[in-house]
Write a protein that holds these residues in place. Structure first.
Motif: not given
Length: 874
Positions: A307-311
């Motif tokens: 997702g868009e909070s992934s590393r």
């Protein structure tokens, strides 16, 4: 066509996720106990060997009937490649007793629909709709799957359709790259072949070939019939016995699959195509879904690129801006799996992307994962089970997939337990086991080849781990976010607080405009002239900003001038003067904002309209302020506001640009150590805005055009409907929006017609605007309502929704290019309780909005008795 293979009807990232769902599971959300779901499933094996899974669905009067065959493209020989997919197409072309129109059409006539898909490992045929379709669905599925006619004339026509599908896929860069990289990744296993097969094969298939293949694999013992629906067990199994007892006697063909060794050195695949975008894919050896490591690989995929909070997203997109999109998934099928990373990017960034991704993989092997990010991944993954149980289609897919890949639906509990009990040590071990960069395959698709395999291998062999950015809180409560972007020697900085128009009153309207303007004019240590000279001499700017919801300071400077710039920034934060002489000098500047507004009828109309829709509330005040306040405010007013609102515990400081995070953290901690939080904190929060008192108002003004605003109070920026409101607005506004197309292009009512949303935390105002000649007033207003009623009834078109989403995502990306824009975005989002990384998840939020979300929004909030109509003109 309606029943074409789902696998080939999606764009690449959806395709990859889908393949993953067929072979393994990608699950998101809150960890819950899944035993109650599993315990309600009834499993029965008929005398002919067919397994039936039944789940009593009680959430609605619906049913999904899914008949899956454990045969996919992996079961074909090289000469048979494409046969499974062609059979899937032909199954719906009629039986000895049913014509094509008696199949799908019969289900649709009852309010349902039929579809099918082919994967590497199995093929599924299904019908979904109201419960009344159950018997018809069972009748049709048993007939078409066990008694297909495969009419030769229909077969020749359908072969042409499949060949056209192949050609369509050749125009899709995602699919072309995917198939090439799968061929390079798998050395022996049949996953290396495309599911759709080869054109020469498809052209050669005869009716006898299809019948032979069906007789070999479409065997009851090789199938599972899953029914999730609002129907009693007794009635269902009575119908199943009626339609699935007398089935053809066939002998199942046993297929022996080869062992897969993967590559033993970094391998490069380059596909040259005349494309505008650059496409990039990584694969590493993975695991079968039957392997105990499969759930851990799913967690790794979520942490790295789920997702868009992934590393990977935060690093390569948000921090380094090397990619346009990036995602990771673990393809865990029945056979050997693959860990995948997919990217779109400017080809000039390909080398750097390889290096950064490789470093992140090595970093996770070396340092493992944090407990917090592992818990977040668990939460994100497990919720898909819960959410899938909400719909009969989702739950039937889950049950069928587990049965086909693990041999039993009960292994849902196995998967849940593996996810719930996973430790950072498990994740680190699995990363070390599978993330062997010497077995990496990288595929690129672009206009030209930019480097060869030897150069690629050199990049891999030189990969080293680098440190990431930091988020921390100072002793005084100030949240600090450090976000390195080391491509240019510049730094952008934003310090934001809750404030702005929403905390003003009628008497203080303009307070924050004055505060933000005069905050940076002078300090106790520097006059306005001295401060301006010092900033300009080092190429730096420090300005105040104020909006409807927040206020604060923004700064830009060269990283080589870091010390001088930060010292001046500290002086402005802690030692503002708000000199009375400077206040007097600023008053004409501030009053000018109002005078310019008064020269614009549209500005007057918007101000008056907001006053009507938010009566007696700060939300209805003028963002530019009030002349009376500007004429009488003093230095004391600004000092009082500063002491009340410039509170480090309420603030967020974001620094973006060319710096070392460790050094910057020490610098900021030392720089602001003297900034103390107030002894007694004042709780600041605006009141809930009241409903409008009047629903219609007209203001007479001698203008050439009549200004018409029709608006509604809608949920605020912290609501779940926020993004849906933005998608609706994007579809209505703009030169390609529905308002423009209908009211301007088709009916010539105006030059300017649009919509806009003004967001506040507790409420927002969704506004339709048109400026037209007085004689067109009634027609314009009717046009607004006509458009709203049409959308309420029929929704937006798929094309409108797609364009609206692209507009929002494009606008965000365009707006987040400079360091200062990124810093301001993060700081403001954090202060507004959206989260500092809100923009990194925004694209997914936008993409998740559905047709139903829009229709529900309109039916709930856009009612005539809730509307406010404001007219300014003759």
């Amino acid at each position: 066509m309606l029943y074409k293979s789902i696998v080939y009807s999606k764009i690449m990232h959806i395709l990859i996720i889908f393949l993953f769902l067929l072979g393994g599971f990608s699950m998101e959300g809150k960890a819950q106990d899944l035993k109650p779901i599993v315990n309600k499933v009834v499993e029965k094996k008929l005398s002919n060997g067919l397994t039936v899974l039944y789940y009593p669905y009680e959430r609605g009067d619906v049913v999904t009937v899914r008949l899956c065959v454990k045969v996919g493209s992996a079961y074909e020989t090289e000469k048979e490649a494409g046969l499974t997919h062609l059979i899937e197409h032909m199954i719906f072309k009629g039986t000895e007793t049913k014509k094509p129109e008696d199949i799908v059409g019969a289900i649709e006539a009852l309010g349902g629909y039929m579809n099918a898909f082919t994967s590497y490992d199995y093929t599924c045929y299904y019908a979904e709709g109201p419960s009344i379709i159950t018997e018809k669905a069972l009748d049709i599925l048993s007939d078409v799957v066990f008694h297909p006619y495969f009419d030769p004339k229909e077969l020749e026509k359908e072969k042409e359709v499949v060949i056209e599908e192949m050609k369509m896929r050749l125009d899709n860069p995602f699919v072309v790259l995917f198939e090439n990289i799968m061929k390079a990744t798998y050395k022996t296993y049949p996953y290396r072949r495309p599911i759709i097969g080869y054109e020469e094969n498809v052209k050669s298939f005869k009716r006898e070939d299809l019948l032979k293949f069906v007789n070999q694999f479409y065997v009851p013992e090789n199938m599972v019939l899953t029914v999730v629906g609002n129907i009693s067990e007794k009635k269902l199994f009575s119908l199943i016995n009626k339609y699935f007892t007398d089935l053809p006697q066939r002998k199942l063909k046993i297929v022996k699959f080869p062992e897969e060794t993967y590559t033993d050195k970094p391998t490069l695949v380059w596909v040259k195509r005349p494309v505008k975008e650059g496409y990039f894919a990584f694969t590493l050896p993975g695991a079968s879904f039957r392997n105990e490591d499969a759930p851990y690989l799913d967690l790794l995929a979520q942490i790295l690129g789920g997702g868009e909070s992934s590393r990977l997203y935060l690093k390569l997109k948000r921090e380094l801006n090397l990619v346009k999109t990036i995602s990771a998934s673990s393809f865990t099928p029945y056979g050997p799996g693959v860990f995948e990373i997919f990217v779109t990017a400017d080809p000039k960034n390909f080398k750097e992307i390889v290096k950064e991704i490789g470093e992140e993989l090595e970093r996770i092997k070396e340092g493992g994962v944090l407990e917090d990010e592992l818990e977040k991944a668990k939460t994100q993954i497990l919720s898909d089970f819960i959410f899938s149980a909400e719909t009969s289609d989702g739950l039937s897919g889950t049950l069928s997939s587990f049965y086909l890949t693990r041999g039993t639906y009960k292994d849902i509990i196995w998967y849940e337990n593996k996810i719930k009990t996973a430790t950072p040590e498990d994740i680190k071990r699995v990363a070390q086991k599978y993330f062997n960069l010497q077995k990496l395959v990288a595929g690129f698709l672009s206009e030209k080849e930019l480097f060869n395999e030897k150069e690629f291998q050199n990049i891999i062999n030189c990969i080293k781990v680098k440190k990431t950015a930091e988020v921390f809180t100072l002793n005084n409560g100030l949240k600090v976010i450090l976000y390195p972007q080391n491509d240019l020697p510049t730094i952008g900085l934003t310090l934001a607080f809750p404030g702005g128009l929403r905390f003003e009153t009628k008497e203080t309207n303009g307070l924050f405009q004055a505060l933000s303007l005069l905050w940076t004019r002078d300090t106790k240590n520097h006059t306005a002239e001295e401060l301006a000279d010092k900033l300009e001499s080092i190429g730096a700017t420090i300005k105040g900003f104020s909006g409807r919801n927040t206020f604060g300071l923004k700064a830009t400077f060269l990283s080589s001038k870091l010390d001088e710039s930060l010292n001046l920034f500290k002086d402005i934060i802690l030692n503002p003067s708000f000199n009375e002489k400077e206040c007097e000098k600023a008053k004409p500047e501030l009053i000018s904002l109002i005078l310019m507004q008064q020269d614009q009828p549209i500005s007057l109309a918007v101000n008056d309209f907001l006053r009507e829709i938010f009566p007696g509330h700060p939300y209805g005040l003028n963002i530019a302020g009030n002349i009376e306040f500007y004429q009488r405010f003093t230095s004391k007013d600004l000092i009082s506001a500063y002491k009340k609102f410039v509170n480090p515990e309420k603030g967020t400081l974001v620094i973006v640009g060319n710096f070392d995070p460790l050094f910057m953290k020490e610098k900021i901690e030392d720089l602001l150590k003297d900034w103390k939080k107030p002894l007694s904190e004042i709780e600041i929060e605006e009141k809930e805005p009241p409903e409008p008192k009047e629903r219609y108002k007209k203001v007479e003004k001698d203008t050439f055009q009549t200004q018409i605003l029709l608006g509604f109070q809608t949920p605020g920026l912290n609501s779940k409907e926020k993004v849906a409101l933005e998608v609706l607005n994007a579809a209505l506004s703009g030169q390609d929006g529905r308002l423009f197309r209908i009211l301007r292009d088709e009916r010539s009512l105006a030059y300017t017609v649009t919509s806009f949303v003004i967001f506040y935390p507790k409420k927002s105002a969704f506004v339709f605007y048109i400026g037209c000649s007085p004689e067109k007033e009634k027609e314009a207003i009717s046009g607004f309502w006509e458009i709203l009623e049409n959308i309420s009834k029929n929704g937006l078109t798929e094309a409108e929704i797609k364009k609206a989403k692209n507009r929002l995502i494009g606008k965000l990306k365009i707006g987040l290019q400079s360091n200062i824009s990124i810093a301001e975005d993060m700081a403001v989002n954090e202060v507004l309780k959206l989260g500092w990384n809100y923009s990194s998840i925004y694209e997914n939020l936008v993409k998740s909005i559905t047709q139903e979300d829009i229709k529900n929004l309109i039916s709930k909030y856009f009612k005539k008795d809730k509307a406010v109509l404001f007219i300014l003109g003759k």
